[in-house]
Design an enzyme around this catalytic site. Structure first.
Site, mmCIF file in Angstrom:
data_model
loop_
_atom_site.group_PDB
_atom_site.id
_atom_site.type_symbol
_atom_site.label_atom_id
_atom_site.label_comp_id
_atom_site.label_asym_id
_atom_site.label_seq_id
_atom_site.Cartn_x
_atom_site.Cartn_y
_atom_site.Cartn_z
ATOM 1 N N ASP A 248 46.093 45.964 34.243
ATOM 2 C CA ASP A 248 47.054 46.422 33.236
ATOM 3 C C ASP A 248 47.150 47.953 33.341
ATOM 4 O O ASP A 248 47.818 48.478 34.218
ATOM 5 C CB ASP A 248 46.584 45.915 31.874
ATOM 6 C CG ASP A 248 47.555 46.159 30.745
ATOM 7 O OD1 ASP A 248 48.757 46.251 31.010
ATOM 8 O OD2 ASP A 248 47.116 46.264 29.586
ATOM 9 N N GLU B 270 39.525 39.842 39.303
ATOM 10 C CA GLU B 270 39.873 40.147 37.910
ATOM 11 C C GLU B 270 41.056 39.291 37.482
ATOM 12 O O GLU B 270 41.858 38.854 38.310
ATOM 13 C CB GLU B 270 40.262 41.634 37.789
ATOM 14 C CG GLU B 270 39.331 42.482 36.923
ATOM 15 C CD GLU B 270 39.335 42.161 35.447
ATOM 16 O OE1 GLU B 270 39.291 40.974 35.056
ATOM 17 O OE2 GLU B 270 39.376 43.108 34.659
ATOM 18 N N ASP B 271 41.160 39.071 36.182
ATOM 19 C CA ASP B 271 42.281 38.283 35.682
ATOM 20 C C ASP B 271 43.589 39.071 35.729
ATOM 21 O O ASP B 271 44.599 38.580 36.207
ATOM 22 C CB ASP B 271 41.996 37.764 34.251
ATOM 23 C CG ASP B 271 41.559 38.855 33.271
ATOM 24 O OD1 ASP B 271 41.513 40.045 33.640
ATOM 25 O OD2 ASP B 271 41.257 38.507 32.106
ATOM 26 N N PHE C 95 52.308 40.228 26.635
ATOM 27 C CA PHE C 95 50.918 39.808 26.452
ATOM 28 C C PHE C 95 50.811 38.328 26.787
ATOM 29 O O PHE C 95 51.503 37.503 26.205
ATOM 30 C CB PHE C 95 50.435 40.073 25.024
ATOM 31 C CG PHE C 95 48.945 39.961 24.922
ATOM 32 C CD1 PHE C 95 48.135 41.049 25.235
ATOM 33 C CD2 PHE C 95 48.342 38.765 24.568
ATOM 34 C CE1 PHE C 95 46.756 40.950 25.191
ATOM 35 C CE2 PHE C 95 46.959 38.646 24.515
ATOM 36 C CZ PHE C 95 46.166 39.748 24.830
ATOM 37 N N ARG D 197 41.999 30.476 26.364
ATOM 38 C CA ARG D 197 41.532 30.622 27.754
ATOM 39 C C ARG D 197 41.713 29.334 28.546
ATOM 40 O O ARG D 197 41.862 29.357 29.760
ATOM 41 C CB ARG D 197 40.049 30.997 27.778
ATOM 42 C CG ARG D 197 39.733 32.399 27.277
ATOM 43 C CD ARG D 197 38.293 32.753 27.655
ATOM 44 N NE ARG D 197 37.789 33.921 26.970
ATOM 45 C CZ ARG D 197 37.998 35.186 27.354
ATOM 46 N NH1 ARG D 197 38.736 35.448 28.401
ATOM 47 N NH2 ARG D 197 37.458 36.187 26.680
HETATM 48 P P1 IMP Z 1 43.157 47.638 31.599
HETATM 49 O O1 IMP Z 1 41.919 48.475 31.494
HETATM 50 O O2 IMP Z 1 44.215 48.110 30.668
HETATM 51 O O3 IMP Z 1 43.696 47.478 33.004
HETATM 52 O O4 IMP Z 1 42.787 46.242 30.994
HETATM 53 C C1 IMP Z 1 42.464 45.144 31.708
HETATM 54 C C2 IMP Z 1 41.893 44.144 30.753
HETATM 55 O O5 IMP Z 1 42.676 44.054 29.544
HETATM 56 C C3 IMP Z 1 41.945 42.771 31.357
HETATM 57 O O6 IMP Z 1 40.775 42.470 32.062
HETATM 58 C C4 IMP Z 1 42.135 41.877 30.160
HETATM 59 O O7 IMP Z 1 40.883 41.562 29.598
HETATM 60 C C5 IMP Z 1 42.886 42.729 29.163
HETATM 61 N N1 IMP Z 1 44.337 42.444 29.168
HETATM 62 C C6 IMP Z 1 45.328 43.263 29.564
HETATM 63 N N2 IMP Z 1 46.529 42.680 29.431
HETATM 64 C C7 IMP Z 1 46.278 41.440 28.949
HETATM 65 C C8 IMP Z 1 47.125 40.314 28.606
HETATM 66 O O8 IMP Z 1 48.362 40.318 28.727
HETATM 67 N N3 IMP Z 1 46.489 39.206 28.137
HETATM 68 C C9 IMP Z 1 45.143 39.126 27.995
HETATM 69 N N4 IMP Z 1 44.317 40.139 28.309
HETATM 70 C C10 IMP Z 1 44.886 41.291 28.777
HETATM 71 MG MG MG Z 2 39.313 40.884 31.254
#
Ligand code: IMP
Ligand code: MG
Length: 198
Positions: free
Chosen positions: A125, A121-122, A174, A187
């Site tokens: 969060d 995963e990238d 962010f 990207r």
């Molecule tokens: P989570 O469900 O809140 O953990 O969200 C994870 C997803 O939110 C990641 O796979 C990203 O697509 C997006 N995301 C969360 N923080 C960022 C950020 O700082 N930049 C870009 N995408 C983010």
């Molecule tokens: Mg993502």
């Protein structure tokens, strides 16, 4: 450090807030390459003698996955899943607030049953998305399941979930670049950069 790749207008919540060369580099391409090589070595050592399948989450993890797999000296292959969140900025106030209610837009092409899976995963969060994906992939009954993330933002976690491999732990900002987007933009930036005002 400032970017100087192309001069494009940058929009934050519909308001012009600068150009892409005003984005601040948080993690440089050199730092990323060094850390990805370390992660590759660690995965190679941890999985010695095993066959591994990396499963990248489209689209954000595509760049990280393509670099990471080339640092892994194992019998390995990769696949991708696609997910879309039902949450959106208008409903949830902020573009990065996900509901965790995720829909699969692309499933893996081959069965994961009895395979050693490393989900890529990238960014981790709140943990809502990863928790959903983990539950889904465990349903395939893999032999082992581990998670590799490029970035971890532990300060925003809502669910107790951790990655086995973390590239960088970052503050509550962010970020874009190296696969990560802001409304599908940025990207392709080679560095991880902070978007001001988001
Ligand atoms: P989570 O469900 O809140 O953990 O969200 C994870 C997803 O939110 C990641 O796979 C990203 O697509 C997006 N995301 C969360 N923080 C960022 C950020 O700082 N930049 C870009 N995408 C983010
Ligand atoms: Mg993502």
């Amino acid at each position: 450090m400032r970017l100087n790749h192309f001069n494009e207008t940058l929009w934050c919540k519909g308001v012009r807030c600068g150009s892409v060369d005003e984005l601040e580099v948080l993690i440089s391409r050199e730092q990323i390459a060094g850390r990805v090589a370390e992660l590759g070595k660690q995965i190679t050592a941890d999985s010695a003698g095993e066959t591994v399948i990396f499963v990248g989450v489209l689209k954000g993890a595509a760049v990280f996955l393509s670099d990471l797999v080339r640092e892994v000296k194992l019998d390995a292959t990769f696949d991708f899943i696609g997910v879309a969140s039902y949450g959106n900025a208008a409903q949830h106030g902020n573009i990065w607030d996900s509901t965790g209610e995720v829909r699969l837009t692309k499933d893996v092409d081959r069965s994961l049953r009895d395979k050693n899976v490393i989900l890529v995963e990238d960014i981790l969060d709140t943990g809502l998305t990863l928790t959903f994906i983990k539950r889904l992939l465990l349903g395939h009954q893999p032999r082992s399941f581990r998670v590799a993330v490029l970035l971890d933002k532990p300060s925003r976690r809502k669910l107790a979930i951790q990655a086995d491999y973390v590239g960088f732990t970052i503050p509550d900002k962010f970020v874009v670049g190296y696969g990560l987007d802001y409304a599908e933009q940025y990207r392709n930036l080679p560095d991880v950069c902070v978007v001001p005002g988001v």
